[in-house]
Design a protein around this motif. Structure first.
Motif, PDB file in Angstrom:
ATOM      1  N   LEU A  19       0.809  -1.220   0.000  1.00 15.63           N
ATOM      2  CA  LEU A  19       0.000   0.000   0.000  1.00 15.63           C
ATOM      3  C   LEU A  19       0.841   1.269   0.000  1.00 15.63           C
ATOM      4  CD1 LEU A  19      -2.700  -1.019   2.626  1.00 15.63           C
ATOM      5  CD2 LEU A  19      -3.034  -0.777   0.163  1.00 15.63           C
ATOM      6  N   LEU A  20       2.149   1.156   0.173  1.00 16.50           N
ATOM      7  CA  LEU A  20       2.973   2.362   0.298  1.00 16.50           C
ATOM      8  C   LEU A  20       2.824   3.333  -0.884  1.00 16.50           C
ATOM      9  CD1 LEU A  20       6.162   0.818   1.940  1.00 16.50           C
ATOM     10  CD2 LEU A  20       4.530   2.402   2.995  1.00 16.50           C
ATOM     11  N   PRO A  21       2.799   2.857  -2.148  1.00 15.48           N
ATOM     12  CA  PRO A  21       2.575   3.808  -3.248  1.00 15.48           C
ATOM     13  C   PRO A  21       1.214   4.493  -3.167  1.00 15.48           C
ATOM     14  CG  PRO A  21       3.522   1.769  -4.080  1.00 15.48           C
ATOM     15  CD  PRO A  21       3.131   1.508  -2.661  1.00 15.48           C
ATOM     16  N   GLU A  22       0.202   3.772  -2.682  1.00 14.40           N
ATOM     17  CA  GLU A  22      -1.136   4.371  -2.558  1.00 14.40           C
ATOM     18  C   GLU A  22      -1.134   5.445  -1.471  1.00 14.40           C
ATOM     19  OE1 GLU A  22      -3.375   3.281  -4.767  1.00 14.40           O
ATOM     20  OE2 GLU A  22      -1.871   1.844  -5.463  1.00 14.40           O
ATOM     21  N   ILE A  23      -0.337   5.229  -0.423  1.00 18.98           N
ATOM     22  CA  ILE A  23      -0.227   6.223   0.646  1.00 18.98           C
ATOM     23  C   ILE A  23       0.553   7.435   0.152  1.00 18.98           C
ATOM     24  CG2 ILE A  23       0.727   6.639   2.949  1.00 18.98           C
ATOM     25  CD1 ILE A  23       0.254   3.580   3.446  1.00 18.98           C
ATOM     26  N   ALA A  24       1.637   7.174  -0.565  1.00 18.30           N
ATOM     27  CA  ALA A  24       2.468   8.270  -1.088  1.00 18.30           C
ATOM     28  C   ALA A  24       1.681   9.161  -2.043  1.00 18.30           C
ATOM     29  CB  ALA A  24       3.700   7.701  -1.789  1.00 18.30           C
ATOM     30  N   ALA A  83       6.721   1.131   8.396  1.00 23.80           N
ATOM     31  CA  ALA A  83       6.896   1.832   7.120  1.00 23.80           C
ATOM     32  C   ALA A  83       5.629   2.599   6.742  1.00 23.80           C
ATOM     33  CB  ALA A  83       7.255   0.829   6.022  1.00 23.80           C
ATOM     34  N   ILE A  84       4.479   2.003   6.984  1.00 23.78           N
ATOM     35  CA  ILE A  84       3.211   2.669   6.661  1.00 23.78           C
ATOM     36  C   ILE A  84       3.027   3.917   7.514  1.00 23.78           C
ATOM     37  CG2 ILE A  84       0.700   2.415   6.837  1.00 23.78           C
ATOM     38  CD1 ILE A  84       1.113  -0.532   5.998  1.00 23.78           C
ATOM     39  N   ARG A  85       3.334   3.808   8.795  1.00 20.98           N
ATOM     40  CA  ARG A  85       3.204   4.976   9.673  1.00 20.98           C
ATOM     41  C   ARG A  85       4.209   6.058   9.306  1.00 20.98           C
ATOM     42  NH1 ARG A  85       2.069   1.310  15.052  1.00 20.98           N
ATOM     43  NH2 ARG A  85      -0.214   1.401  14.923  1.00 20.98           N
ATOM     44  N   ALA A  86       5.416   5.630   8.937  1.00 24.01           N
ATOM     45  CA  ALA A  86       6.426   6.607   8.523  1.00 24.01           C
ATOM     46  C   ALA A  86       5.994   7.343   7.257  1.00 24.01           C
ATOM     47  CB  ALA A  86       7.763   5.909   8.290  1.00 24.01           C
ATOM     48  N   ALA A  87       5.200   6.674   6.430  1.00 28.61           N
ATOM     49  CA  ALA A  87       4.697   7.297   5.203  1.00 28.61           C
ATOM     50  C   ALA A  87       3.540   8.249   5.468  1.00 28.61           C
ATOM     51  CB  ALA A  87       4.273   6.226   4.206  1.00 28.61           C
ATOM     52  N   GLY A  88       3.025   8.246   6.715  1.00 28.55           N
ATOM     53  CA  GLY A  88       2.001   9.219   7.089  1.00 28.55           C
ATOM     54  C   GLY A  88       0.598   8.680   7.253  1.00 28.55           C
ATOM     55  N   ALA A  89       0.406   7.357   7.172  1.00 25.74           N
ATOM     56  CA  ALA A  89      -0.935   6.790   7.303  1.00 25.74           C
ATOM     57  C   ALA A  89      -1.164   6.266   8.721  1.00 25.74           C
ATOM     58  CB  ALA A  89      -1.138   5.661   6.294  1.00 25.74           C
ATOM     59  N   ARG A  90      -2.418   6.306   9.153  1.00 28.34           N
ATOM     60  CA  ARG A  90      -2.806   5.698  10.423  1.00 28.34           C
ATOM     61  C   ARG A  90      -2.992   4.198  10.227  1.00 28.34           C
ATOM     62  NH1 ARG A  90      -8.118   8.966  11.271  1.00 28.34           N
ATOM     63  NH2 ARG A  90      -8.022   8.794   9.003  1.00 28.34           N
ATOM     64  N   VAL A  91      -2.718   3.440  11.264  1.00 26.30           N
ATOM     65  CA  VAL A  91      -2.853   1.987  11.195  1.00 26.30           C
ATOM     66  C   VAL A  91      -3.629   1.478  12.396  1.00 26.30           C
ATOM     67  CG1 VAL A  91      -1.653  -0.232  11.102  1.00 26.30           C
ATOM     68  CG2 VAL A  91      -0.657   1.757   9.967  1.00 26.30           C
ATOM     69  N   SER A  92      -4.603   0.631  12.145  1.00 22.21           N
ATOM     70  CA  SER A  92      -5.289  -0.121  13.188  1.00 22.21           C
ATOM     71  C   SER A  92      -4.969  -1.595  12.964  1.00 22.21           C
ATOM     72  CB  SER A  92      -6.802   0.103  13.126  1.00 22.21           C
ATOM     73  OG  SER A  92      -7.118   1.451  13.402  1.00 22.21           O
ATOM     74  N   ARG A  93      -4.464  -2.241  13.999  1.00 20.17           N
ATOM     75  CA  ARG A  93      -3.971  -3.621  13.900  1.00 20.17           C
ATOM     76  C   ARG A  93      -4.836  -4.517  14.786  1.00 20.17           C
ATOM     77  NH1 ARG A  93       2.400  -4.951  14.681  1.00 20.17           N
ATOM     78  NH2 ARG A  93       2.349  -7.237  14.761  1.00 20.17           N
ATOM     79  N   ILE A  94      -5.441  -5.511  14.195  1.00 17.45           N
ATOM     80  CA  ILE A  94      -6.318  -6.428  14.919  1.00 17.45           C
ATOM     81  C   ILE A  94      -5.733  -7.825  14.819  1.00 17.45           C
ATOM     82  CG2 ILE A  94      -8.658  -7.354  15.095  1.00 17.45           C
ATOM     83  CD1 ILE A  94      -9.664  -4.790  13.735  1.00 17.45           C
ATOM     84  N   GLU A  95      -5.475  -8.441  15.967  1.00 14.37           N
ATOM     85  CA  GLU A  95      -4.835  -9.761  16.036  1.00 14.37           C
ATOM     86  C   GLU A  95      -5.559 -10.644  17.044  1.00 14.37           C
ATOM     87  OE1 GLU A  95      -1.096  -8.101  17.298  1.00 14.37           O
ATOM     88  OE2 GLU A  95      -0.156  -8.657  15.413  1.00 14.37           O
TER      89      GLU A  95
END
Length: 312
Positions: free
Chosen positions: A205-210, A255-267
Motif C-alpha cells: 500500500l505504500l505507493p497508494e499512501i504516497a 513503514a506505513i506509519r512513517a509514510a504518514g498513514a494511520r494503522v489499526s492492527r487487529i490480532e
C-alpha cells in the motif's frame, strides 16, 4: 483520502476468526465492504473476494449467504494435514530470493518444501460463484496477493498492472501453500501463497499512501501477535512460525506509519490462540474458534480501531 482493509493469511482457522472480526466491525458501525481498497492474502484472499462481491461480514460469519454456506461445506475443502507431496520443488525460487536477501528467511524455508498435491477445487468454485461478467468482483479495487514461485516477487492480482486472472484462479494462487497445494499458473507464471513472503503484504500500500489516495489502513492479521505469544506443547511450533510473521508485519506497519498513514492492527487474543491450537488447518476446532472469536471480538475491535465511520 481513503481507507484500506488488509486481511492476512491464516488457513482454515484464521478464516473463521477473521469472519467474526469482520462481523464485529460491522456491528460497531463500519461495514468492511466500504473500504476503498481491499487487500487479501491466502485465507484473506477468500475473505476480501467475498467482501468485494458484496457479501457482508455478518453473512460470512454466520454463513447466511448461500454462496458462503456452499463454500464452507464443499467436500474438496482441505483436511487438517496435507496429502502426500510430489517429488519436485517448485518453490526453489523463493529460496534463491531469500539467499539474495530479496525475501525473508521464512520464504526461503517455504521454497524448500516439495510440490503439494492438494485440490484447490473449492477455491475455484468459490470464484465461479462470486465473479461478475468480467471474471472479478464488483468492488473496483480488490487485490489478492500471490507470490511468483520462480522469483519471490509478490503479485497483487486485481491491481491494474498485475496479470489478468479469473477470480477462482486468483484465490487458488493466493492460497497455494507450499507443500500443501501445487502452484497455480497465471499468465505463464507459477504462483504460490502470498503468505510465503508476507503474512499481509500491507507494505504494497505504500505507493497508494504516497499518492495521497490512502491515509488509513485497517489490518486484520490472524498469523501475527504483537509483543509475542507464549505457547506450550505443540503450540510452541506454531509460535515459531508466528514469530517471524509478526516481525515482518511490525516492519510493514512501521513503514506505513512513517509514510504518514494511520494503522489499526487487529490480532488474535491469547484465548483465540488457545482455541486455534497448534494447527491453523485443524477443521475439528472450527466451532471452538468461532465461538471464542465472537466472545472476544467485542472488546478487541474498539481497542484496536479508533475510527469506525466510513470514509466514503
Amino acid at each position: 483520502m481513503g481507507r484500506a482493509l488488509v486481511i492476512g493469511c491464516g488457513g482454515t482457522l484464521g478464516f473463521a476468526w477473521t469472519a467474526a472480526v469482520l462481523a464485529e466491525l460491522e456491528r460497531q458501525g463500519w461495514d468492511p465492504r466500504t473500504a476503498d481498497l481491499l487487500v487479501g492474502t491466502s485465507a484473506g484472499a477468500e475473505l476480501v473476494a467475498l467482501l468485494g462481491a458484496g457479501i457482508s461480514g455478518s453473512a460470512i460469519d454466520g454463513a447466511s449467504d448461500p454462496r458462503v454456506a456452499a463454500h464452507l461445506s464443499a467436500p474438496s475443502a482441505p483436511r487438517s494435514t496435507p496429502g502426500l507431496p510430489r517429488p519436485s520443488f517448485p518453490g526453489l525460487g523463493l529460496t534463491r530470493a531469500a539467499l539474495a536477501r530479496r525475501t525473508d528467511l521464512l520464504a526461503g524455508l517455504a521454497g524448500l518444501l516439495p510440490r503439494g498435491n492438494g485440490d484447490a477445487g473449492w477455491l475455484r468454485e468459490l470464484g465461479e460463484s462470486l465473479a461478475d461478467a468480467d471474471g472479478w468482483v464488483t468492488h473496483p479495487d480488490t487485490w489478492l496477493v500471490a507470490a511468483d514461485a520462480r522469483t519471490g516477487e509478490r503479485l497483487p492480482l486485481g491491481r491494474s498492472d498485475a496479470p489478468r486472472a479469473h477470480l477462482g484462479a486468483a484465490i487458488a494462487a493466493s492460497w497455494a501453500i507450499p507443500g500443501w497445494f501445487p502452484p497455480v499458473e497465471i499468465d505463464g507464471r507459477p504462483l504460490l501463497d502470498g503468505g510465503s513472503i508476507s503474512p499481509t503484504s500491507a507494505d504494497l500500500l505504500l505507493p497508494e499512501i504516497a499518492s495521497g489516495r490512502i491515509d488509513e489502513v485497517v489490518i486484520v492479521a490472524p498469523m501475527s501477535s504483537h509483543g509475542g505469544a507464549p505457547g506450550r506443547g505443540l503450540a510452541r511450533a506454531e509460535r515459531l512460525l508466528r514469530h517471524p510473521m509478526t516481525r515482518r508485519l511490525d516492519r510493514e506497519i512501521a513503514a506505513i506509519r512513517a509514510a504518514g498513514a494511520r494503522v489499526s492492527r487487529i490480532e488474535p487474543t491469547p484465548a483465540d490462540l488457545a482455541a486455534m491450537g497448534a494447527n491453523f488447518m485443524d477443521a475439528s476446532r472450527l466451532e471452538l474458534v468461532r465461538e471464542t472469536a465472537r466472545q472476544h471480538a467485542t472488546s478487541l475491535v474498539p481497542r484496536r480501531l479508533k475510527t469506525l465511520e466510513p470514509t466514503r
